[in-house]
Design an enzyme around this catalytic site. Structure first.
Site, PDB file in Angstrom:
ATOM      1  CE  LYS A 212      11.467  16.733  21.951  1.00  0.00           C
ATOM      2  NZ  LYS A 212      11.719  16.849  22.672  1.00  0.00           N
TER       3      LYS A 212
HETATM    4  C1  LIG Z   1      12.803  18.220  23.592  1.00  0.00           C
HETATM    5  C2  LIG Z   1      13.666  18.178  23.648  1.00  0.00           C
HETATM    6  C3  LIG Z   1      14.576  18.820  24.935  1.00  0.00           C
HETATM    7  C4  LIG Z   1      13.827  18.752  26.745  1.00  0.00           C
HETATM    8  O1  LIG Z   1      12.932  17.637  26.661  1.00  0.00           O
HETATM    9  P1  LIG Z   1      11.732  18.309  27.616  1.00  0.00           P
HETATM   10  O2  LIG Z   1      11.294  16.351  28.152  1.00  0.00           O
HETATM   11  O3  LIG Z   1      10.632  18.225  26.599  1.00  0.00           O
HETATM   12  O4  LIG Z   1      12.012  19.141  28.615  1.00  0.00           O
HETATM   13  C5  LIG Z   1      15.402  18.669  24.798  1.00  0.00           C
HETATM   14  N1  LIG Z   1      15.841  18.855  23.783  1.00  0.00           N
HETATM   15  C6  LIG Z   1      16.106  18.918  22.569  1.00  0.00           C
HETATM   16  C7  LIG Z   1      16.796  18.590  22.072  1.00  0.00           C
HETATM   17  C8  LIG Z   1      14.872  18.730  22.671  1.00  0.00           C
HETATM   18  O5  LIG Z   1      13.943  18.649  21.217  1.00  0.00           O
END
Ligand SMILES: *Cc1c(COP(=O)(O)O)cnc(C)c1O
Length: 431
Positions: A212
């Site tokens: 992210k």
């Molecule tokens: C990455 C992501 C998540 C989940 O986050 P995690 O920290 O990996 O559990 C949820 N929704 C979207 C759209 C994502 O890209």
């Protein structure tokens, strides 16, 4: 190998080191706050790093409270559960808080967006995507409420850092007395009319997963405006212990709290969020410029929004798509001069040691959700098959973007020279 032998790609060498889609970009301060946790021996799910980042993230986004959790998926689960309990009351032990309830969900997204609905035994109904932002279509959402006026919960995501039409969605939600869960996992730092994503849900979440815009290696946060709600989430995420001398439990608990070491990584990353966004914007602009003569469009964003440009994506014009068939797990295509398709481009990138990715495969096309309802702006139907959808005269925007779109390597550490080679590879796919 086949691709690299292709005469079109003559003169291009694979990169020595892989160019990732989006890998962590560390700055050194992360290590300092990890060491701080070690020195103070707060090697647990409590400590100064957690307290500091909860306050800093809440202030940055502009919400009263932030609760640090083990991941974005956990934050979504607890956000959905909290909303469900406000709407429908506390479930009996062994029952989900959404049992027998329908929930309107983004369709083209990562499935973590709606896992929480399933964990709570709810029934997701998928709302089609719109071309303007690649997010939930408010027209389709309105149609969904015409069909199911009893629905009280909406889960909406902002894909690739481009905000959804959340103001329209909020208006529709308010007209129907529905609550919104906002999945801003990919859009931390993006704004709508100057307001940060994460401010539009009754409960919102962000993620610090490794790929992210900033990361903690893992981790996530739930955002809300009521201290009591925030404390409830803190309690649920640490096994729902009551205040008593022994382990006393009135409610079901979870082990979802963030570790103080991970919080240290996030604490070191947070000052670099804007720098990451500026860099990702330059990557997006370079692609836009470098690919401007191709029959493609970049992933869009709405004029009243500032995306965080997390991933650069492209959409191939319909006329420029070579013939291609995607099965459940494999794809094939016919080479055609002047045309290409996501599979060809992804294979070419991979042959040169570069990571791209298909666009999120819509939920209504997933075997797991095939019997769930899918509502488009032009019609509806159980999403049994794309043939069924077409027979009903529905325009399936999500499927179309999935067919023609792909995510480009968007790593912060990719050099301009490397990006130029990637642009060259993509151009050659269309030659
Ligand atoms: C990455 C992501 C998540 C989940 O986050 P995690 O920290 O990996 O559990 C949820 N929704 C979207 C759209 C994502 O890209």
């Amino acid at each position: 190998m086949e691709i690299r032998d292709d005469v079109r790609f003559k003169g291009i060498n694979p990169f020595d080191k892989k160019i990732w889609l989006s890998s962590p970009t560390m700055h050194g301060e992360e290590q300092k706050w990890i060491n701080d946790a070690f020195e103070k021996n707060w090697i647990t799910t409590a400590g100064e790093n957690i307290n500091v980042i909860e306050k800093e993230v809440a202030d940055y986004i502009g919400r009263k409270c932030a609760v640090a959790l083990s991941c974005g998926t956990a934050a979504l689960h607890l956000a959905i559960k909290l909303a469900a309990e406000k709407l429908y009351g506390m479930p009996k032990a062994g029952h989900g808080s959404l049992e027998g309830k329908k929930v309107f969900c983004s369709d083209m997204t990562f499935d973590a967006t709606l896992n929480g609905v399933l964990y709570e035994n709810g029934e997701p109904i998928f709302i089609d995507t719109e071309y303007d932002s690649w997010n939930m279509d408010p027209v389709a959402l309105e149609k969904a409420f015409e069909m199911y006026p009893e629905v009280k919960l909406i889960v909406v995501a902002h894909l690739y850092g481009s905000p959804a039409k959340v103001e329209e969605i909020r208006k529709i939600a308010d007209e129907h007395g529905a609550l919104i869960i906002e999945d801003a996992a990919e859009s931390f730092g993006a704004t709508v009319n100057g307001v940060q994503t994460g401010c539009f849900g009754d409960y919102s979440i962000i993620s610090f997963n490794g790929n992210k815009i900033i990361t903690g290696s893992s981790g996530g946060m739930l955002l809300c405006d009521d201290e009591e709600d925030a404390n409830k989430i803190r309690k649920w995420s640490t096994q729902s212990r009551e205040e008593a001398p022994w382990y006393q439990h009135e409610e079901l608990g979870y082990n979802y709290r963030m570790s103080n070491i991970i919080a240290g990584v996030v604490r070191g990353q947070l000052p670099h969020l804007e720098e990451h966004i500026a860099n990702k914007m330059r990557i997006y602009e370079r692609y836009k410029d470098g690919l401007k003569d191709l029959p493609i469009k970049m992933n869009p964003f709405l004029p009243n929004t500032e995306p965080n440009y997390w991933l650069s994506c492209l959409l191939i014009d319909k006329e420029a798509m070579c013939e291609t068939v995607r099965g459940e797990k494999k794809a094939i295509y016919n080479f055609e001069s002047g045309k290409s398709c996501p599979t060809e481009i992804l294979e070419a990138l991979s042959a040169f040691n570069t990571e791209g990715r298909p666009v999120w495969k819509p939920m209504h096309m997933q075997p797991l959700y095939r019997m769930h309802e899918f509502i488009t702006s032009t019609g509806t139907g159980r999403a049994r098959s794309n043939a069924y959808i077409k027979e009903k005269g529905m325009v399936d925007v999500g499927e179309d973007i999935f067919t023609r779109g792909l995510c480009l390597p968007s790593d912060n550490k990719m050099s301009v020279e490397q990006q130029n080679v990637i642009i060259d590879i993509i151009c050659k796919c269309f030659s």
